[in-house]
Design a protein around this motif. Sequence first.
Motif: not given
Length: 608
Positions: A49-76
Amino acid sequence: MDKKRTFSTGYLLLALLVTWLFNDLIYKPLIIREAEVGYNVFLQDLSENKVGQVILSSDRIIFTLKATGDQKESVANAVAVNDPALVDRLIASGVPFSAQPQTRSLFSSLLGWLLPLLPLVLIWYFLLKRMGGMGSNAMSLGQSKAREIEGEMIGVKFKDVGGVGEAEVELREIIEYLKNPGKFTHMGAKLPKGVLLAGPPGTGKTLLAKATAGEAGVPFFFLTGSSFVEMFVGVGAARVRDLFQQAQKKAPCIIFIDEIDAIGQARSNIGRIGGNSEQENTLNQLLAEMDGFKANSGVVIMAATNRPEILDPALVRPGRFDRQIQVPLPTEPGRLEILSIHTREMPLGDDVQLERLAKITAGFSGAELANIVNEASLLAIRRNSGRIAMTDFDLAIERVVAGLQRKTPLSEDIRRKVAYHEVGHALTAYYLSGTDPVHKISIIPTAKGALGYTLQRPEEDRYLIGEAELRARMAVMLGGRAAELIVFQEASTGAANDLERGTEMARRMVTEFGMSKKLGPVRYATAGGSYLQSGINGRNDLSPATVSSIDEEIARLLNEAQETATALLTEHIGVLHHVAQFLQDKEVMSGDQLAAIVNSLTGTKGEQ
Ligand code: ATP
């Protein structure tokens, strides 16, 4: 100005392309790769349950990782794998997801099409360039290759052209017209549209045309006849059209076509096997353009040729190149002028006698004289001398002559013999009635190898010639040899051609015209064949006695002709010496000058 603009547009496009390539091919992939994780990591993040949102493209899955205590929201992102259960997993996890359509910008789509074509275009371009030498613009094929020189930039004036007095006089009128076309139009006078400069190579025809433009201060379009003709059909005609259009915009101006024989050759002369219709088309277009513009349009076409006789008659008829100006090899005063022009700015030694150089360079053209001066200056430089000495000139002549075998400077002795020979012809013609008047006598060697010549001009067309006249003509032919025999007591090889022509004439008198009493009114030859020629046309049924009689009669006629000439020249020996001396001094003399000398001698001193 235009050139600059296309240049900067080109740079701008290049910059855009580079930016795009950098962004799409380098920067974006770098960023993506940096945030890339494995598919299993993505699944684990999803289940934890760390993923905030997912975008599916033809060759990649782009997703955001929710912010945790010491880390900001990031994209992977993770590389997409063929996982049919992915959508179910996403629904089950309750994470919002969406799909991204596969988009390509118009630019990248276009590029995808164009890039593969690029090598083909490059190959085509280089092939064309090699075949036609057409420069960078293939569309320039139908454009004329004329070089335009603006009037003020020409810088050649008549003072730079030597020994062309008569041509200059004729061209003055054209200059007047170009300077002030209104004056001529007002009077209703029509000027020749075309001026043809005819003469041996290197006599200054191009220079004269430039000087005409230079004196008039009008633009000068320069091109050679051969530059019209390309390997592609129709190009020559298109170039002619383009040239005339360009010129008409710049009128008053001069178009100069060097070596016009390259396109203006008589159409019947053009190689018959397969024909050269491209050359014919170009010539036809030239004729059409010359007809098309009005006589007073302000465009004067000048052309130069070494061989006016091979030009198409249509080209030299009135309305086209209707003025022919002869530019002959320079005479002695002319050569002196040319040498002076070319040495004008050169430091000459005190011993240099241009007069002597002019004297010994009979038969040299202006270009060859310019070459001698140049060679002499190079020799002086090689000697490390600041001045050109007479020895430099002598050596230079030797060098130039070595390259032009026929032009050995004539010794005084030979010049004297040639002068007597030519005056022998001229005086016999002068004193005998029934001969054509003498037009010109010259002892300037000709390009064809003759050491001198005497020109006679018929006064009217001759359809019927009597026996007396034929005999007189023969006497004129033998007059040169007669003079040599009288003055030098020996004949020379110079009369070979005269003897050949004389013998042929005597042979025809005997065998074709029945002019021998001994042989009577019998024809001993048939058309196209002489009396001894065997075969279909000739007769070989003559008895040896007849053949020998024919030979005797021919020899008798020739001997009588020579006796006539010898008697005349002996009677007027004083005139012969006088005119021969005059010719040695001047090299060329006209028929009028000959008459004036003869009259003055007969009138005042009488003949010796
Ligand atoms: P071609 O028939 O071979 O084209 P051309 O008659 O046009 O020859 P030019 O090109 O005018 O000859 O002459 C070549 C050079 O020779 C000139 O640039 C000039 O230096 C020199 N020259 C020729 N004739 C003369 C002259 N009459 N006076 C001065 N220089 C001359």
